[in-house]
Design an enzyme around this catalytic site. Structure first.
Site, PDB file in Angstrom:
ATOM      1  N   GLY A  17       0.805  -1.219   0.000  1.00 20.87           N
ATOM      2  CA  GLY A  17       0.000   0.000   0.000  1.00 20.87           C
ATOM      3  C   GLY A  17       0.838   1.269   0.000  1.00 20.87           C
ATOM      4  O   GLY A  17       0.843   2.026  -0.986  1.00 20.87           O
ATOM      5  N   ILE A  18       1.562   1.511   1.095  1.00 21.77           N
ATOM      6  CA  ILE A  18       2.347   2.748   1.203  1.00 21.77           C
ATOM      7  C   ILE A  18       3.496   2.737   0.193  1.00 21.77           C
ATOM      8  O   ILE A  18       3.778   3.756  -0.450  1.00 21.77           O
ATOM      9  CB  ILE A  18       2.868   2.912   2.657  1.00 21.77           C
ATOM     10  CG1 ILE A  18       1.682   3.140   3.610  1.00 21.77           C
ATOM     11  CG2 ILE A  18       3.877   4.044   2.756  1.00 21.77           C
ATOM     12  CD1 ILE A  18       2.032   3.067   5.096  1.00 21.77           C
ATOM     13  N   ASN A  90      10.908   0.498   3.288  1.00 16.64           N
ATOM     14  CA  ASN A  90       9.483   0.587   3.626  1.00 16.64           C
ATOM     15  C   ASN A  90       8.844  -0.773   3.907  1.00 16.64           C
ATOM     16  O   ASN A  90       7.810  -0.818   4.577  1.00 16.64           O
ATOM     17  CB  ASN A  90       8.762   1.294   2.460  1.00 16.64           C
ATOM     18  CG  ASN A  90       7.275   1.050   2.472  1.00 16.64           C
ATOM     19  OD1 ASN A  90       6.538   1.676   3.232  1.00 16.64           O
ATOM     20  ND2 ASN A  90       6.804   0.107   1.648  1.00 16.64           N
ATOM     21  N   ALA A  91       9.452  -1.865   3.459  1.00  9.32           N
ATOM     22  CA  ALA A  91       8.822  -3.177   3.658  1.00  9.32           C
ATOM     23  C   ALA A  91       8.632  -3.438   5.147  1.00  9.32           C
ATOM     24  O   ALA A  91       9.477  -3.071   5.975  1.00  9.32           O
ATOM     25  CB  ALA A  91       9.681  -4.281   3.047  1.00  9.32           C
ATOM     26  N   GLY A  92       7.537  -4.071   5.498  1.00  8.14           N
ATOM     27  CA  GLY A  92       7.296  -4.365   6.909  1.00  8.14           C
ATOM     28  C   GLY A  92       6.216  -5.416   7.064  1.00  8.14           C
ATOM     29  O   GLY A  92       5.522  -5.774   6.113  1.00  8.14           O
ATOM     30  N   GLY A 151      -0.066  -4.706  22.004  1.00  6.76           N
ATOM     31  CA  GLY A 151      -0.247  -5.773  21.011  1.00  6.76           C
ATOM     32  C   GLY A 151       0.832  -5.796  19.948  1.00  6.76           C
ATOM     33  O   GLY A 151       0.780  -6.602  19.016  1.00  6.76           O
ATOM     34  N   TYR A 155       7.306  -5.764  17.247  1.00  5.56           N
ATOM     35  CA  TYR A 155       7.256  -4.854  16.093  1.00  5.56           C
ATOM     36  C   TYR A 155       7.708  -3.453  16.517  1.00  5.56           C
ATOM     37  O   TYR A 155       8.545  -2.824  15.859  1.00  5.56           O
ATOM     38  CB  TYR A 155       5.823  -4.837  15.560  1.00  5.56           C
ATOM     39  CG  TYR A 155       5.503  -3.828  14.487  1.00  5.56           C
ATOM     40  CD1 TYR A 155       5.756  -4.105  13.141  1.00  5.56           C
ATOM     41  CD2 TYR A 155       4.898  -2.598  14.799  1.00  5.56           C
ATOM     42  CE1 TYR A 155       5.415  -3.181  12.143  1.00  5.56           C
ATOM     43  CE2 TYR A 155       4.561  -1.685  13.813  1.00  5.56           C
ATOM     44  CZ  TYR A 155       4.821  -1.980  12.488  1.00  5.56           C
ATOM     45  OH  TYR A 155       4.492  -1.072  11.511  1.00  5.56           O
ATOM     46  N   PRO A 185       4.311   6.318   9.947  1.00  6.73           N
ATOM     47  CA  PRO A 185       2.849   6.301   9.772  1.00  6.73           C
ATOM     48  C   PRO A 185       2.188   5.950  11.100  1.00  6.73           C
ATOM     49  O   PRO A 185       2.785   5.305  11.966  1.00  6.73           O
ATOM     50  CB  PRO A 185       2.614   5.163   8.766  1.00  6.73           C
ATOM     51  CG  PRO A 185       3.964   4.792   8.218  1.00  6.73           C
ATOM     52  CD  PRO A 185       4.959   5.187   9.264  1.00  6.73           C
ATOM     53  N   GLY A 186       0.928   6.345  11.240  1.00  7.47           N
ATOM     54  CA  GLY A 186       0.039   5.782  12.255  1.00  7.47           C
ATOM     55  C   GLY A 186      -0.831   4.757  11.549  1.00  7.47           C
ATOM     56  O   GLY A 186      -0.513   4.335  10.423  1.00  7.47           O
TER      57      GLY A 186
END
Ligand SMILES: NC(=O)c1ccc[n+]([C@@H]2O[C@H](COP(=O)([O-])OP(=O)(O)OC[C@H]3O[C@@H](n4cnc5c(N)ncnc54)[C@H](O)[C@@H]3O)[C@@H](O)[C@H]2O)c1
Length: 255
Positions: A17-18, A90-92, A151, A155, A185-186
């Site tokens: 997406g991003i 950016n990968a996550g 949670g 990460y 990002p949020g």
């Protein structure tokens, strides 16, 4: 944005997406984009969308957790597109579980993608930037890495690590014309957030809680992020390094 025309830009997670939105925005600025992703179809879709619009892009299937694949992939990108001017890590990947319910195998996967992946990419790309005494690195972390997030313990630890890594490299390479900055990002409506909320068990309730927590009253969209990422990669940001910018509707306001 100044100085991005004909620059070679590498974006990991460019099939998502991003990352996809970021690749398309770089192409609009005239950059030549290496769209890297573990997901070959996703990377190809982003690259095709750019080339069919008249831009320059090529898809590369790279698993960022594997240093050999990263090294080979970077060599292929430099052969095809030329020396790399901009790197966007950016990968996550994420899962939603209270820490005591997680398994060590899950920690290993989270660390491999969210921290080791970025280390591998820096390790492969930075030597060329040092030789050329020029480069821009933008690391996509998370507000979870700035302020914590229930949670998401492992990460968040990786994303905080990415921030500390960026600040350290910003110091080590400040006199070599290379800048390192972080965009956080949020909650942003992408596949990652969909999976995360599905795992939490009550996606609608969680989405509503996120919306209420964001002062601007909505979740982020992938298209909210590229402006900051592309700016920090441009000549307009030449005197900015080691900085962290939240793009999250005011969710995290750090002094
Ligand atoms: N969406 C959110 O709410 C949110 C919030 C904070 C931070 N982020 C961060 O933003 C970044 C982009 O995420 P997104 O929301 O666009 O998610 P996404 O799932 O749409 O995209 C992530 C991409 O990373 C790729 N990827 C995963 N593992 C990989 C590997 N080993 N090698 C190469 N590519 C791999 C995936 O295939 C995918 O295309 C991530 O770093 C994420 O942690 C997202």
């Amino acid at each position: 944005m100044r100085g991005l025309n004909d620059k070679v830009v590498v974006v990991t997670g460019g099939g998502g997406g991003i990352g996809g939105a970021t690749c398309r925005r770089f192409a609009e600025e005239g950059a030549h984009v290496a769209v890297c992703d573990l997901n070959a179809d996703g990377a190809a879709q982003t690259a095709d969308a750019i080339t069919s619009n008249g831009g320059t892009a090529k898809a590369y299937q790279i698993d960022i957790t594997d240093l050999g694949q990263v090294t080979d992939g970077i060599a292929a990108i430099e052969d095809n597109l030329g020396p790399i001017d901009v790197l966007v890590n950016n990968a996550g990947w994420d899962i939603f579980k209270p820490f005591l319910k997680t398994q060590p195998e899950e920690w290993q996967k989270l660390i491999a993608i969210n921290l080791n992946g970025a280390l591998n990419m820096h390790y492969a790309v930075l030597p060329g930037m040092v030789d050329r005494k020029a480069g821009r690195v933008v690391n996509v972390s998370s507000d979870a890495g700035r302020v914590g997030s229930s949670g998401e313990a492992v990460y968040a630890a990786c994303k905080a690590g990415m921030i500390a890594l960026s600040k350290t490299l910003a110091r080590e390479h400040a006199r070599q014309g290379i800048t390192f900055n972080v965009v956080c990002p949020g909650p942003t409506e992408t596949a990652l957030l969909d999976n995360f909320m599905a795992e939490a068990g009550n996606p609608d309730k969680l989405a509503e809680a996120f919306r209420r927590a964001v002062p601007m009253g909505r979740l982020g969209q992938a298209e909210d992020l590229p402006g900051a990422i592309v700016f920090l990669s441009s000549e307009d940001a030449a005197f900015i390094t080691g900085q962290v910018l939240s793009v999250s509707g005011g969710l995290t306001m750090n002094g």
